[in-house]
Design an enzyme around this catalytic site. Structure first.
Site, PDB file in Angstrom:
ATOM      1  N   ARG B 103       0.855  -1.434   0.106  1.00 21.38           N
ATOM      2  CA  ARG B 103      -0.096  -0.142  -0.085  1.00 21.38           C
ATOM      3  C   ARG B 103       0.885   1.087  -0.137  1.00 21.38           C
ATOM      4  O   ARG B 103       0.395   2.291  -0.735  1.00 21.38           O
ATOM      5  CB  ARG B 103      -1.006   0.122   1.372  1.00 21.38           C
ATOM      6  CG  ARG B 103      -1.950   1.068   1.292  1.00 21.38           C
ATOM      7  CD  ARG B 103      -3.096   0.835   0.472  1.00 21.38           C
ATOM      8  NE  ARG B 103      -2.934   1.649  -0.727  1.00 21.38           N
ATOM      9  CZ  ARG B 103      -3.013   1.348  -1.963  1.00 21.38           C
ATOM     10  NH1 ARG B 103      -3.672  -0.033  -2.299  1.00 21.38           N
ATOM     11  NH2 ARG B 103      -2.781   1.925  -3.167  1.00 21.38           N
ATOM     12  N   LYS B 138       1.519  24.866  -4.308  1.00 21.84           N
ATOM     13  CA  LYS B 138       0.215  24.394  -3.821  1.00 21.84           C
ATOM     14  C   LYS B 138       0.342  23.031  -3.867  1.00 21.84           C
ATOM     15  O   LYS B 138      -0.367  22.352  -4.559  1.00 21.84           O
ATOM     16  CB  LYS B 138      -0.949  25.024  -4.883  1.00 21.84           C
ATOM     17  CG  LYS B 138      -1.235  26.267  -4.790  1.00 21.84           C
ATOM     18  CD  LYS B 138      -2.434  26.726  -5.690  1.00 21.84           C
ATOM     19  CE  LYS B 138      -2.670  28.195  -5.437  1.00 21.84           C
ATOM     20  NZ  LYS B 138      -3.576  28.887  -6.535  1.00 21.84           N
ATOM     21  N   LYS B 170       3.209  39.284  -5.088  1.00 21.25           N
ATOM     22  CA  LYS B 170       1.687  39.270  -5.556  1.00 21.25           C
ATOM     23  C   LYS B 170       1.025  40.708  -5.422  1.00 21.25           C
ATOM     24  O   LYS B 170       1.297  41.406  -4.728  1.00 21.25           O
ATOM     25  CB  LYS B 170       1.162  37.985  -4.828  1.00 21.25           C
ATOM     26  CG  LYS B 170       1.821  36.895  -5.088  1.00 21.25           C
ATOM     27  CD  LYS B 170       0.949  35.903  -4.670  1.00 21.25           C
ATOM     28  CE  LYS B 170       1.472  34.419  -4.768  1.00 21.25           C
ATOM     29  NZ  LYS B 170       1.103  33.259  -4.512  1.00 21.25           N
ATOM     30  N   GLU B 200       3.339  39.716 -10.093  1.00 21.33           N
ATOM     31  CA  GLU B 200       1.883  39.317 -10.679  1.00 21.33           C
ATOM     32  C   GLU B 200       1.377  40.570 -11.019  1.00 21.33           C
ATOM     33  O   GLU B 200       1.341  41.512 -10.239  1.00 21.33           O
ATOM     34  CB  GLU B 200       1.154  38.574  -9.466  1.00 21.33           C
ATOM     35  CG  GLU B 200      -0.037  38.285  -9.640  1.00 21.33           C
ATOM     36  CD  GLU B 200      -0.833  37.774  -8.617  1.00 21.33           C
ATOM     37  OE1 GLU B 200      -0.417  37.159  -7.670  1.00 21.33           O
ATOM     38  OE2 GLU B 200      -2.225  38.205  -8.676  1.00 21.33           O
ATOM     39  N   ASP B 221      -2.335  37.214 -14.416  1.00 20.20           N
ATOM     40  CA  ASP B 221      -3.212  35.999 -13.821  1.00 20.20           C
ATOM     41  C   ASP B 221      -4.590  36.469 -14.146  1.00 20.20           C
ATOM     42  O   ASP B 221      -4.986  37.522 -14.136  1.00 20.20           O
ATOM     43  CB  ASP B 221      -3.040  36.513 -12.174  1.00 20.20           C
ATOM     44  CG  ASP B 221      -3.564  35.174 -11.492  1.00 20.20           C
ATOM     45  OD1 ASP B 221      -3.564  34.189 -11.796  1.00 20.20           O
ATOM     46  OD2 ASP B 221      -4.355  35.948 -10.204  1.00 20.20           O
TER      47      ASP B 221
END
Lengths: 283, 283, 283, 283, 283, 283
Positions: B103, B138, B170, B200, B221
């Protein structure tokens, strides 16, 4: 099943590990260069999709392990049903820490909320039946405890947590033992009084043999609804019945209608999409 | 980009952790009770779906850390394109160890192959264009190094590995700095000569401001193809251009046709389905 | 119950930890100063008391992690019944490594053999009855997995391995729930299909209430043989019966004679004496 | 010897490890299912046997690492002599956390109190003599620091903490060196100015040879009282004298009467029974 | 003092940690991109400066943990005196692994060889006197065991390894106790029979008081040679005498000439320059 | 470059490790024996040398992890220029904890301040030029993050943090690739868009070849000022220029005068002397 918080002693090592993975050896280059250390921000965790939230304890820890001055006020706690635009929590404090912890907090929160939401979706799909939705051991390495927690938050139940908390006799075990009967005999001799025994069966003949020996639960793998219904009738309450095999929200109702006790679903933990939750700055 | 094996010193701690997570405090109750210690088995890792295999080093380690007597012969190495029924590797040795490690080996292998396969799918979708497919931060907590490795195996590239190996400015950083210009100035002052700076931008005005200041890369973006094309034209080779925002195999070609250098895709690591690979016993 | 070896992935971290605890920051001052590095020795692990040996895998690891050139040949494996003077294993190789690892190897071996021997003693005391000897969670912090392994080697069985692999409702849980009935109802709602439920009862009234609700096992705490026999009769096979409460080899037969299924004994792991095993140098 | 608290930086990793060992991957199934999260309880740690308490810092940590809202008020601190029924501490707070941490807290507290109590018993047995009771390196793997602390709390002293903080030349070292004289010469050349040297002697001839060379301490192993007294007379204050060899409270006075400085006792840490302490709920 | 190898169980965790620190999350970008995986290289560790080599076990581990196919043949082992151009070892195997491990191997080897070389320099400076060169606890966090090993390799000795293996009473301890006499009394009461006691004295009056009480060693801090000689005469063999206070190769002979037993030098571990050793590719 | 504090999540594991290394298994024998637990002291961290302070967060953590009752008031924060006698911080609280933590706190503080001070010295030496002082990967195993932080505090910049955050093509890479051109081509194919590429050149011919291919930075190794100036002229702003090779405060100005952008210095981290800072007791 009453969902319960995981003690911090279990979650803190995971959050520390994830923060160190993201900080690397130099920390948050961008934020340190651009954001003044005294800048205070108020931010909101906002749902971008409908679903069920899970993992707020881990998200909060991510912020507070970076900076204990960050305050987290939760408005929709784990288990809450959320709609796009709903504010799940407000995070206030030094902007540096909030920006540095943001990605780790969201990585935990969105993944666990994705699992909880998919679980809830399945639970709703079978709500007219006795069947309970449960997960498997097909979890992300290192995250089993929290992924199974998320399933509980979504209204599902947990199958085995590991190789050591129950017996699950699969086809290869049966093949090596020589027969269902022999496999069950060996299992009963081999384990303690608090260990339940489940057996995977592929045919009704195997099922009959298992019931003759006595077994706590039977895993009815990849059977169609008609065969499943026949199996449930044969069991007649003598064992817990579990259906498995690529069951989706679309197929779950017909599976549940056979009367099985459990529907186990590997993709809940191995192939689920996150629930999109974002962090919005108010100022 | 040449994919490279991860040194065992990086993967072994992950595999040990996953094995201990599954073994718990009592080990494999089922196998220990049913399978004789001398039973030798030959088994095959078989593809159930088409895709690209990734993670064989981790799968092999899982078997061999449980029992060094288990031999793993690989027939389709990481990066190989596989079809359903293809044998990826044969695993021979004590059946106990094979069943106990199964597994964990599959949890790594199926997840990483899922990422590699989805990457390869996207790479193929944009093969007529210059655009490269890249992943994001992410990723699954704890698995970033191996998930980004799987993206490389699938033919993609890697964006930042953490907060500390590049600057990514960002929207919130820009808001706090007051302007794109000021944010870029602070970033250039704040970081070393081997650190690239990406910004960004949400609008073409911001893009113009960034290009005036000079920047290594721009993250465009959530722009539609028309705006993207306009942006690429405005950049005119002065910076690397990256498109992002829920891009799928279906939408990727039109995005790539705008001429962007990179398409970054978070779901490659946060919401990808596993590639189904099974372990079949031959005897 | 078939005793099984613990995978090295579970034991190696314990042995490494114990060696580092003993080596400290300077290693074995005495041996390094006195014993030449080329000196080869042949030594024997010799029983000083009668009993059952357990823990040889850990002892071997202790020697071989200090020096892989040390060879360990086992003549009485885990589970063997040994008499004073019996040679359990011969250890040959560089004398430095043997002397440096000796204490850690013996600390594991003597403790686990002590547990196995005490278990075997109790098992023998009840051999004319159906009762099985089992251990509890009163184990040494950090050593639960190997102490419970030693109980299995001695012929005993294992109760819960932790708070998470079975439900054990104790008097305080009942008091908080308000009644045995309510406690059992909450437990059944709260846990998965592979989790067994045991309830501690102090009186026959509580027992009757538990049986009415249905329960997998009942813990009959501190009852005298007469009451125990009455309880066993009342249960009539509807649940596993477990007796507990300071039971010794002297009192175990009369407890077992009541027909209980299990006798659980905390002192097997919290207050047991080691089995004396020494390391003798032959040259 | 003034007993001192162990810094939390030393005890916290042990308590965290023990809690994780008990919580496993799912936490406290029983308590989570039955006890409401808001339920507050007042409980008492109560002695069931007479003895000396040790380990309260670890017990308190166990409760507070599970839930910082739990308050622990100590009425008999480490080193206190307790009688059956004495309240050692009161623990107040959320019942869930108290029940979840109970076993780990008691596992530490009862073991360390058992060691302290046995030590105190031996110390009392030799109180009319100069002999001090000391422990050995025959400790539980992983717990050496806290077990030796418990010996100090019981009024005893500590022998070496590891292979690296003093030289102890045993019979096998002497055999390899060829003579007591040569072993001592090598040791003196080999270690630093702050390292004491002790030598195990089996005969008075060896003792004479050791004293001729000069040695800090001599371990008089398995000698009867008459021989011990002769040895002490021969030493005449030129070295610390230590008696060892299965000494019990019954035999300790006659050993101590020989005038030895130290009596070292392995079973204090390897074979001691716990001190029974229970947790009683007041409401 | 016979230098001894550190067991691999002590060094391996350090080398693994250092490799992971250098590999980060993506491994060796440069080598993976440029060097073909089949390229075999022969390389030499070559001294660039004269000195004493130390740390080869750690360097070898660095290469072999990255790739077990790399062979390391040592021609000048730890303790060897090396001249510029001397080949210390040859490293042959896959060039990728050699390049990836190079920096970590050299970081250990050059640092430890720097310490050994500086120690040897000081040892040579005082070779006409009885004084031994020893190090202090002013070591690099995490590296104490290997830095003290390097001092031994250079011919020096070790002072305390930590706060727990000897008593060293400093000026602040004396001030809090009220007097040298009281501090010594408390220390003797407080520690075990295998713990030596050293006292730092600033004046001859303090020294006299210490000798009256009896003490194992005295640390004569920052005294000039004349005062040191007077102190040594006053001690007259009743205690080990240790001089300290910014002693250099230039001042060491005059300090040693006072007859002190030990000269302790903090900068051996806290401010020493590395020994320059390079890795040269032969093909 | 704006120096920034390292998050506690990064520094705490280092300080815990260092404290445990110093406490060993028995803690601070001296202080526990001599200093009463209630004794409160006020102490001062005082500079003994001129320099730049760095590492106060780690020093503070050392005290507070030993005893949270210790208060640390900082008067000269990281980056402050200090003169001998300057009070850097006052530490008030239980004397036991202050004495126990003292050495670990100083080991961090003096080392990091030594690095910051040497950096500042070099920065001052080149203040009339554009050149920035940067460190290398020749850092202490385990301490890279904090040593590079100290360089930033001293006014310097950081080169690569590891093998994975930038490409640095050295002579051996070029040799294996066959040419500068081929090495650069492979590197550009092999790495992501946020990874900069630097190449070490030994000759102006190599430099020309590199510039023809395009490269982010060139490392001009061991060139004399005249050649360096020629190189800088040839680069003409097309790449960042970095000089290296045993540069000292004495030689740095002439190197800087060539117009290079960066001067990288390995000895800043591998061979720097500590800054002497002491802990003085006021009462």
């Amino acid at each position: 099943m009453t969902p319960s918080s995981l003690p911090r002693v279990m979650t803190e090592p995971l959050v520390r590990m994830a923060l160190l993975e993201d900080l690397g050896r130099a920390g948050d280059l961008t934020t340190d260069a651009i954001v003044p250390s005294g800048h205070i921000a108020t931010t909101l965790l906002v749902a971008r999709q409908p679903g069920v939230v899970a993992g707020l304890d881990l998200a909060r820890l991510a912020f507070q392990l970076i900076d204990p001055a960050i305050e987290v006020q939760i408005t929709h706690d784990d288990g809450a049903i959320i709609a796009p635009g709903d504010v799940i929590a407000s995070i206030t404090g030094p902007a540096r820490g909030i920006l540095t912890a943001e990605r780790v907090a969201l990585n935990f929160l969105c993944r666990l909320s994705g699992i909880a939401s998919a679980t809830a979706h399945l639970v709703a799909a079978v709500q007219d039946h006795r069947a309970k939705i449960v997960c498997t051991r097909k979890t992300t390495p290192g995250l089993r405890a929290i992924e199974k927690y998320a399933v509980r938050i979504g209204g599902g139940g947990n199958h085995r947590f590991g190789l050591d908390d129950a017996v699950l006799i699969k086809d290869n075990h049966v093949a090596i033992a020589g027969s269902v009967t022999e496999a069950l005999k060996r299992a009963k001799r081999g384990v303690g009084h608090l260990v339940k025994i489940e057996l995977e069966v592929d045919t009704l003949d195997q099922l009959r043999e298992a019931l003759d020996q006595g077994v706590d639960a039977v895993l009815l793998d990849n059977m169609n609804p008609a065969t499943l219904a026949e199996a449930v009738a044969m069991v007649a309450g003598r064992a817990v019945t579990e259906a498995s095999g690529r069951i989706t929200p679309a197929t779950a109702p017909s599976i549940a209608a056979t009367g099985v006790d459990l529907i186990s679903i590997g993709w809940l933990t191995h192939s689920v999409a996150i629930l999109d939750i974002g962090l919005d700055f108010k100022n």
